[in-house]
Design a protein around this motif. Sequence first.
Motif, PDB file in Angstrom:
ATOM      1  N   PRO A  53      -9.850  -4.626   1.568  1.00 32.17           N
ATOM      2  CA  PRO A  53     -10.223  -6.040   1.404  1.00 32.17           C
ATOM      3  C   PRO A  53     -10.574  -6.387  -0.040  1.00 32.17           C
ATOM      4  O   PRO A  53     -10.147  -7.438  -0.554  1.00 32.17           O
ATOM      5  CB  PRO A  53     -11.431  -6.196   2.341  1.00 32.17           C
ATOM      6  N   PHE A  54     -11.370  -5.538  -0.697  1.00 36.27           N
ATOM      7  CA  PHE A  54     -11.726  -5.800  -2.097  1.00 36.27           C
ATOM      8  C   PHE A  54     -10.485  -5.799  -2.980  1.00 36.27           C
ATOM      9  O   PHE A  54     -10.306  -6.677  -3.839  1.00 36.27           O
ATOM     10  CB  PHE A  54     -12.721  -4.747  -2.601  1.00 36.27           C
ATOM     11  N   PHE A  55      -9.618  -4.821  -2.764  1.00 33.78           N
ATOM     12  CA  PHE A  55      -8.408  -4.717  -3.580  1.00 33.78           C
ATOM     13  C   PHE A  55      -7.553  -5.972  -3.448  1.00 33.78           C
ATOM     14  O   PHE A  55      -7.059  -6.516  -4.445  1.00 33.78           O
ATOM     15  CB  PHE A  55      -7.613  -3.469  -3.169  1.00 33.78           C
ATOM     16  N   LEU A  56      -7.349  -6.450  -2.227  1.00 35.20           N
ATOM     17  CA  LEU A  56      -6.514  -7.635  -2.010  1.00 35.20           C
ATOM     18  C   LEU A  56      -7.121  -8.889  -2.635  1.00 35.20           C
ATOM     19  O   LEU A  56      -6.412  -9.688  -3.257  1.00 35.20           O
ATOM     20  CB  LEU A  56      -6.304  -7.852  -0.513  1.00 35.20           C
ATOM     21  N   VAL A  57      -8.430  -9.056  -2.480  1.00 32.80           N
ATOM     22  CA  VAL A  57      -9.082 -10.247  -3.020  1.00 32.80           C
ATOM     23  C   VAL A  57      -8.994 -10.267  -4.543  1.00 32.80           C
ATOM     24  O   VAL A  57      -8.698 -11.305  -5.154  1.00 32.80           O
ATOM     25  CB  VAL A  57     -10.550 -10.309  -2.551  1.00 32.80           C
ATOM     26  N   PHE A  58      -9.220  -9.121  -5.181  1.00 35.83           N
ATOM     27  CA  PHE A  58      -9.169  -9.081  -6.642  1.00 35.83           C
ATOM     28  C   PHE A  58      -7.733  -9.098  -7.157  1.00 35.83           C
ATOM     29  O   PHE A  58      -7.476  -9.562  -8.268  1.00 35.83           O
ATOM     30  CB  PHE A  58      -9.938  -7.863  -7.167  1.00 35.83           C
ATOM     31  N   LEU A  59      -6.794  -8.633  -6.332  1.00 32.52           N
ATOM     32  CA  LEU A  59      -5.385  -8.757  -6.704  1.00 32.52           C
ATOM     33  C   LEU A  59      -4.968 -10.226  -6.687  1.00 32.52           C
ATOM     34  O   LEU A  59      -4.233 -10.681  -7.575  1.00 32.52           O
ATOM     35  CB  LEU A  59      -4.507  -7.948  -5.748  1.00 32.52           C
ATOM     36  N   GLN A  60      -5.434 -10.970  -5.705  1.00 32.05           N
ATOM     37  CA  GLN A  60      -5.140 -12.405  -5.653  1.00 32.05           C
ATOM     38  C   GLN A  60      -5.587 -13.108  -6.933  1.00 32.05           C
ATOM     39  O   GLN A  60      -4.898 -13.994  -7.438  1.00 32.05           O
ATOM     40  CB  GLN A  60      -5.844 -13.044  -4.463  1.00 32.05           C
ATOM     41  N   GLU A  61      -6.739 -12.728  -7.430  1.00 32.01           N
ATOM     42  CA  GLU A  61      -7.255 -13.342  -8.645  1.00 32.01           C
ATOM     43  C   GLU A  61      -6.376 -13.023  -9.852  1.00 32.01           C
ATOM     44  O   GLU A  61      -6.245 -13.827 -10.773  1.00 32.01           O
ATOM     45  CB  GLU A  61      -8.675 -12.839  -8.895  1.00 32.01           C
ATOM     46  N   THR A  62      -5.732 -11.862  -9.821  1.00 31.18           N
ATOM     47  CA  THR A  62      -4.971 -11.367 -10.971  1.00 31.18           C
ATOM     48  C   THR A  62      -3.579 -11.973 -11.056  1.00 31.18           C
ATOM     49  O   THR A  62      -3.061 -12.216 -12.147  1.00 31.18           O
ATOM     50  CB  THR A  62      -4.862  -9.827 -10.905  1.00 31.18           C
ATOM     51  N   ILE A  63      -2.963 -12.231  -9.898  1.00 31.29           N
ATOM     52  CA  ILE A  63      -1.569 -12.669  -9.882  1.00 31.29           C
ATOM     53  C   ILE A  63      -1.484 -14.186  -9.741  1.00 31.29           C
ATOM     54  O   ILE A  63      -2.453 -14.841  -9.339  1.00 31.29           O
ATOM     55  CB  ILE A  63      -0.792 -11.987  -8.739  1.00 31.29           C
ATOM     56  N   PRO A  64      -0.331 -14.794 -10.028  1.00 33.25           N
ATOM     57  CA  PRO A  64      -0.176 -16.249  -9.884  1.00 33.25           C
ATOM     58  C   PRO A  64      -0.321 -16.686  -8.427  1.00 33.25           C
ATOM     59  O   PRO A  64       0.036 -15.942  -7.511  1.00 33.25           O
ATOM     60  CB  PRO A  64       1.259 -16.501 -10.390  1.00 33.25           C
ATOM     61  N   ARG A  99      -4.662  -3.849 -14.415  1.00 31.34           N
ATOM     62  CA  ARG A  99      -4.814  -2.823 -13.372  1.00 31.34           C
ATOM     63  C   ARG A  99      -6.177  -2.141 -13.469  1.00 31.34           C
ATOM     64  O   ARG A  99      -6.801  -1.820 -12.451  1.00 31.34           O
ATOM     65  CB  ARG A  99      -3.683  -1.796 -13.467  1.00 31.34           C
ATOM     66  N   GLU A 100      -6.634  -1.912 -14.681  1.00 24.42           N
ATOM     67  CA  GLU A 100      -7.947  -1.285 -14.860  1.00 24.42           C
ATOM     68  C   GLU A 100      -9.068  -2.185 -14.345  1.00 24.42           C
ATOM     69  O   GLU A 100     -10.017  -1.710 -13.713  1.00 24.42           O
ATOM     70  CB  GLU A 100      -8.169  -0.959 -16.341  1.00 24.42           C
ATOM     71  N   PHE A 153       0.804  -1.218   0.000  1.00 23.65           N
ATOM     72  CA  PHE A 153       0.000   0.000   0.000  1.00 23.65           C
ATOM     73  C   PHE A 153       0.837   1.269   0.000  1.00 23.65           C
ATOM     74  O   PHE A 153       0.288   2.371   0.007  1.00 23.65           O
ATOM     75  CB  PHE A 153      -0.958  -0.012   1.189  1.00 23.65           C
ATOM     76  N   GLN A 154       2.136   1.113  -0.005  1.00 23.38           N
ATOM     77  CA  GLN A 154       3.017   2.278  -0.139  1.00 23.38           C
ATOM     78  C   GLN A 154       3.472   2.485  -1.583  1.00 23.38           C
ATOM     79  O   GLN A 154       4.161   3.448  -1.880  1.00 23.38           O
ATOM     80  CB  GLN A 154       4.237   2.122   0.779  1.00 23.38           C
ATOM     81  N   GLN A 155       3.068   1.599  -2.470  1.00 19.82           N
ATOM     82  CA  GLN A 155       3.426   1.743  -3.880  1.00 19.82           C
ATOM     83  C   GLN A 155       2.612   2.867  -4.513  1.00 19.82           C
ATOM     84  O   GLN A 155       1.398   2.978  -4.297  1.00 19.82           O
ATOM     85  CB  GLN A 155       3.176   0.442  -4.636  1.00 19.82           C
ATOM     86  N   ASN A 156       3.279   3.693  -5.308  1.00 18.40           N
ATOM     87  CA  ASN A 156       2.605   4.830  -5.926  1.00 18.40           C
ATOM     88  C   ASN A 156       1.443   4.375  -6.809  1.00 18.40           C
ATOM     89  O   ASN A 156       0.374   4.999  -6.824  1.00 18.40           O
ATOM     90  CB  ASN A 156       3.607   5.645  -6.751  1.00 18.40           C
ATOM     91  N   THR A 157       1.634   3.272  -7.530  1.00 17.29           N
ATOM     92  CA  THR A 157       0.565   2.754  -8.405  1.00 17.29           C
ATOM     93  C   THR A 157      -0.683   2.414  -7.601  1.00 17.29           C
ATOM     94  O   THR A 157      -1.801   2.742  -7.999  1.00 17.29           O
ATOM     95  CB  THR A 157       1.055   1.498  -9.148  1.00 17.29           C
ATOM     96  N   VAL A 158      -0.493   1.766  -6.467  1.00 22.91           N
ATOM     97  CA  VAL A 158      -1.623   1.379  -5.616  1.00 22.91           C
ATOM     98  C   VAL A 158      -2.293   2.610  -5.017  1.00 22.91           C
ATOM     99  O   VAL A 158      -3.527   2.707  -4.964  1.00 22.91           O
ATOM    100  CB  VAL A 158      -1.154   0.419  -4.507  1.00 22.91           C
ATOM    101  N   GLN A 159      -1.507   3.570  -4.564  1.00 23.59           N
ATOM    102  CA  GLN A 159      -2.069   4.773  -3.959  1.00 23.59           C
ATOM    103  C   GLN A 159      -2.900   5.571  -4.958  1.00 23.59           C
ATOM    104  O   GLN A 159      -3.949   6.127  -4.602  1.00 23.59           O
ATOM    105  CB  GLN A 159      -0.952   5.629  -3.367  1.00 23.59           C
TER     106      GLN A 159
END
Length: 522
Positions: free
Chosen positions: A326-337, A357-358, A291-297
């Motif tokens: 919570p939503f961001f983490l769950v959908f990120l899990q779906e996106t990554i290996p 990302r979109e 959550f400190q990544q500029n892209t995520v912020q």
Amino acid sequence: MKINSRPSPKQDNRPKIHATSNLPGVVVGSGNVGGGVGVTTVGGGAGGSTSAASFRDFQESTDDAWDSGDDEFCLVSDIKISKKVSHSAAMSVINSHRSGNRDTSTKDDTQYYNKNLQEIIPEEKRIEALQRLAVQPLHLRNDRNKCHDNNDNNDYGNSPNRGSTHYPGRPQPLKSASANKFFVPSKEQDGESKIDKFQSLLDASLLNLDELRQLSWSGVPAKLRSVTWRLLSEYLPASLERRQQVLERKRFDYLNLVKQYYNVERDESFQDTYRQIHIDIPRMSPLISLFQQNTVQLIFERILYIWAIRHPASGYVQGMNDLVTPFFLVFLQETIPVSSWQDIENYDVASLDQKQREILEADSFWCLSKFLDGIQDNYIFAQLGIQHKVNQLKELIQRIDAPLHQHLHKHGVDYLQFSFRWMNNLLTREIPLHCTIRLWDTYLAESDRFASFQLYVCAAFLLRWRRHLLAQPDFQGLMLMLQNLPTQNWSDSEIGVLVAEAYKLKFTFADAPNHLQAHDPR
């Protein structure tokens, strides 16, 4: 902390700050403690309490210390308090508290109290919490207002134990044994038969949403959570053949919202909203590098800004950013290996292609919007919904655990001082993030009943610590305990017990017509 909707740009409705804290037991004055603001301890019991009689009373005595934009100092009236001085003041309070006269307690009681408190709350946490007690009003305190959140040179930042410190009131690191087990799917954790039941429901041409909610209430398998959450949020339709079409349309709609509201010159009336979001996001979840990544912020900033514009009755309220995670983490899990799940807190979101990302951003936005629809009265002017729930919590605890209620009242602890954050942030700052995700399996399964069910979750959460709370003999001990609840090692099993206890309370009391109508003159 700003708790009301965004003010008009032509009128500053912010309350004025006073030099005297509203803390029962702590008075901030202009004396010298190491050359700065003095901290004087006074009676901390009910007799010394000056708790506000109404929301407006304490609102008038608080202000957003971050308006100065200065990470080195907090502002109290015209006085600047440096981090070194506040640390010195905190130590003075601790020493005074340890050696002060306690007419109502014996030497054995004092020794038991000190031993009990140290077992539950490490010394470093006690110092940090007392710092904040000494220099800030407790009412509606938002822990992001801690003066040296982003200062890498502060005393705690240089501590060799920084990585393992449990910061009160913030989401905790994902990286732990229980978190890793939670994020990595396994037959032992999810259960093969449970996965099969979910898969059978999800593959049906017409989903039975009631059955999905019933099955999800006790937890959703990790690898099926993203699609299940979309369905529970009613972001996806029940018809299997229409789902992909709806997803594509809603994701396209969100891109248009970004172009319409975010990628344009902002209207002057929305500048205050944008500024507050822009300030809050970099301070979000400081212990989680993701959550400190500029892209995520930037993703979070766009989501919250667009939501605020589309919901003018409430607008953005501090703490909403926690509800995106919570939503961001769950959908990120779906996106990554799946192989990256175990180290998800360090995953480089910028490495995803633009399309991924979109999708991640759009799905997080729409599910957040659906979720907040059920609790929007929590975020209207003066956050009346939360005030009402805090009063309900007080009346509920008074009925089901009178000794605990009387103990809190006796020592001047107002329910608003600790449970406002529980209601505002849905416990995301009290438990680890992987536990929040498990808790939200149940919240989403509750659907429209979620708003009332959360009251019983907070009641069960408070009762979980009753033995430790009853062992605290004064206001400071109680507030230290309530601000530093030892949940850092919690797993989904503790959440399972919590929601089960909440369900039992709801089943017992929800149909009793008088349990939320008690009027306590105290």
